[in-house]
Design an enzyme around this catalytic site. Structure first.
Site, PDB file in Angstrom:
ATOM      1  N   GLY A  12     -12.277 -18.434  39.916  1.00  0.00           N
ATOM      2  CA  GLY A  12     -11.587 -18.924  38.631  1.00  0.00           C
ATOM      3  C   GLY A  12     -11.223 -20.537  38.696  1.00  0.00           C
ATOM      4  O   GLY A  12     -10.425 -20.990  37.880  1.00  0.00           O
ATOM      5  N   THR A  13     -11.895 -21.150  39.751  1.00  0.00           N
ATOM      6  CA  THR A  13     -11.383 -22.564  39.739  1.00  0.00           C
ATOM      7  C   THR A  13     -11.732 -23.381  38.398  1.00  0.00           C
ATOM      8  O   THR A  13     -11.115 -24.455  38.056  1.00  0.00           O
ATOM      9  CB  THR A  13     -11.898 -23.402  41.088  1.00  0.00           C
ATOM     10  N   ASN A  14     -13.039 -22.941  37.962  1.00  0.00           N
ATOM     11  CA  ASN A  14     -13.419 -23.639  36.695  1.00  0.00           C
ATOM     12  C   ASN A  14     -12.550 -23.260  35.486  1.00  0.00           C
ATOM     13  O   ASN A  14     -12.181 -24.204  34.649  1.00  0.00           O
ATOM     14  CB  ASN A  14     -15.136 -23.258  36.136  1.00  0.00           C
ATOM     15  N   ILE A  91     -25.788 -11.253  34.135  1.00  0.00           N
ATOM     16  CA  ILE A  91     -26.764 -12.008  33.155  1.00  0.00           C
ATOM     17  C   ILE A  91     -26.755 -11.180  32.149  1.00  0.00           C
ATOM     18  O   ILE A  91     -26.529  -9.950  31.959  1.00  0.00           O
ATOM     19  CB  ILE A  91     -28.154 -11.725  33.784  1.00  0.00           C
ATOM     20  N   LEU A  92     -26.744 -12.088  30.814  1.00  0.00           N
ATOM     21  CA  LEU A  92     -26.499 -11.454  29.373  1.00  0.00           C
ATOM     22  C   LEU A  92     -28.008 -11.298  28.688  1.00  0.00           C
ATOM     23  O   LEU A  92     -28.748 -12.180  28.879  1.00  0.00           O
ATOM     24  CB  LEU A  92     -25.454 -12.176  28.876  1.00  0.00           C
ATOM     25  N   ASN A 106     -22.356 -22.271  29.644  1.00  0.00           N
ATOM     26  CA  ASN A 106     -22.410 -21.898  31.500  1.00  0.00           C
ATOM     27  C   ASN A 106     -22.351 -23.267  32.243  1.00  0.00           C
ATOM     28  O   ASN A 106     -23.170 -24.272  31.759  1.00  0.00           O
ATOM     29  CB  ASN A 106     -23.618 -21.204  31.500  1.00  0.00           C
ATOM     30  N   HIS A 108     -23.325 -24.190  35.771  1.00  0.00           N
ATOM     31  CA  HIS A 108     -24.291 -23.820  36.908  1.00  0.00           C
ATOM     32  C   HIS A 108     -24.130 -25.120  38.097  1.00  0.00           C
ATOM     33  O   HIS A 108     -24.390 -26.197  37.795  1.00  0.00           O
ATOM     34  CB  HIS A 108     -25.784 -23.854  36.518  1.00  0.00           C
TER      35      HIS A 108
END
Ligand code: GAR
Length: 195
Positions: A12-14, A91-92, A106, A108
């Site tokens: 969870g750093t983002n 993956i959704l 998102n 990446h």
């Protein structure tokens, strides 16, 4: 103010970069009011709780084929406008992405279209970049559609690859120099432009 939900799976750093951006005013057109983790052990859940943000677990293991329906239900119950995938390792399907068209972003850890798509996540992305021998990599924030890492690009930032880099060292540099910067800026842009 848009309602923002952040979907996470790990450290969870983002997510932390987004919480910090909210506190220092970079993120001002939206408010993070929900964090969902598919992994009950994700440290990201603690970061959310520390910041006073509602955090829930929704896992494929518990929900089975109902996983995406459950996610959609939770997101609608919190009146979510914008969804951020911040290290969310699922993956959704189109069923999910079409429910929130142009409202899911998102981050990446490469310069898309390099080293992206199915199977490219986390350290694997940086290992592939080093194996290929690229001298420049970076991060990309993009809209999410039914094609993994295939939606329209919002922002990118390049990062230098250095001699002696390991996947771990490169991952850290890409996070510090690119991801934690362009993710908050992209989110603010999307929130401020959303009707
Ligand atoms: C980040 O590097 C993110 O870009 C990557 O996983 C890491 C999560 O770190 N995401 C992907 O690879 C998605 N395909 P975090 O939990 O500390 O934010």
């Amino acid at each position: 103010m848009k309602n923002i939900a952040v979907l996470v799976s790990g450290g969870g750093t983002n997510l932390q970069a987004l919480i910090d951006a909210q506190q220092n005013g970079i993120l001002k057109s939206g408010k993070i009011n929900l964090v969902i983790s598919n992994n009950p052990d994700a440290y990201a859940l603690e970061r959310a709780e520390k910041a006073g943000i509602k955090a829930v677990v929704c896992s494929k293991k518990d929900e089975g084929s109902n996983f995406e329906d459950k996610l959609i239900e939770i997101l609608h119950s919190e009146k979510t406008d914008v969804i951020v995938l911040a290290g969310f390792m699922c993956i959704l399907s189109e069923k999910f992405t079409s429910e929130f068209t142009d409202r899911i972003i998102n981050v990446h850890p490469s310069l898309i279209p390099s080293f992206c798509g199915k199977g490219f996540y986390g350290l694997k992305v940086h290992k592939a970049a080093l194996d290929y021998g690229v001298k420049v990599t970076g991060a990309t924030v993009h809209f999410v559609n039914e094609v993994p890492d295939g939606g329209k690009i919002i922002m990118q930032k390049a990062v230098e690859v250095k001699d002696g880099d390991t996947p771990e060292i490169l991952q850290k540099r890409v996070m510090e120099e690119a991801e934690w910067k362009i993710l908050p800026l992209s989110l603010e842009k999307v929130c401020s432009q959303l009707k």
